[in-house]
Design an enzyme around this catalytic site. Sequence first.
Site, PDB file in Angstrom:
ATOM      1  N   GLY A 158      30.044  37.795  37.967  1.00  0.00           N
ATOM      2  CA  GLY A 158      30.048  39.220  38.259  1.00  0.00           C
ATOM      3  C   GLY A 158      31.373  39.894  37.986  1.00  0.00           C
ATOM      4  CB  CYS A 159      33.470  41.884  39.209  1.00  0.00           C
ATOM      5  SG  CYS A 159      32.653  42.337  40.744  1.00  0.00           S
ATOM      6  CE1 TYR A 160      30.372  38.648  32.511  1.00  0.00           C
ATOM      7  CE2 TYR A 160      28.923  40.067  33.772  1.00  0.00           C
ATOM      8  CZ  TYR A 160      29.165  38.868  33.127  1.00  0.00           C
ATOM      9  OH  TYR A 160      28.205  37.911  33.097  1.00  0.00           O
ATOM     10  N   PRO A 161      35.486  42.084  33.598  1.00  0.00           N
ATOM     11  CG  PRO A 161      37.165  40.696  32.698  1.00  0.00           C
ATOM     12  CD  PRO A 161      35.790  40.706  33.275  1.00  0.00           C
TER      13      PRO A 161
END
Length: 161
Positions: A158-161
């Site tokens: 999750g929370c791809y940069p």
Amino acid sequence: MAVEKMNVAIVGATGYGGIQLVSLLRNNKNYNIKYLGGNKSVGLKWNEIFPFINLQKNLTIQETNINYIADNCDVALLSLPNGLSSTITPKLLSKGIKIIDLSADYRYKSLDKWKEIYYKEAEIYNRNDYELCLESVYGIPEFNQSEIKKSRIIACPGCYP
């Protein structure tokens, strides 16, 4: 020898993750987008909503339809809010559909840990799919390539940069 295209359902197609999935897969010769699922956009044509990500076959956004997905697709990419994926994953799996989940629903092997971290979602979704959490594989091919190939549920980071 020609490789047969994999038929793909994208559930949550009009959200951020879904839009990115369509963009990545639409011109890929290995995949055929067969189904786009949405909520507020049901009944609208993809190319009318997103003309900058044009699909050759201008699909209509549909309500989630487990039977349609099972009859027409090989894999379902779920780009849904945390908690919501777990409501349809067991149904799709029972129909033989492989799942790639972009939410956090199957990222943890421990459902209790998920409930601790996503306590607001846990209040809404009464999950008890402990076995599916244990079964899921974390979708980083550099670490889990052989497990990913065999798994029915692949949990995306999750929370791809």
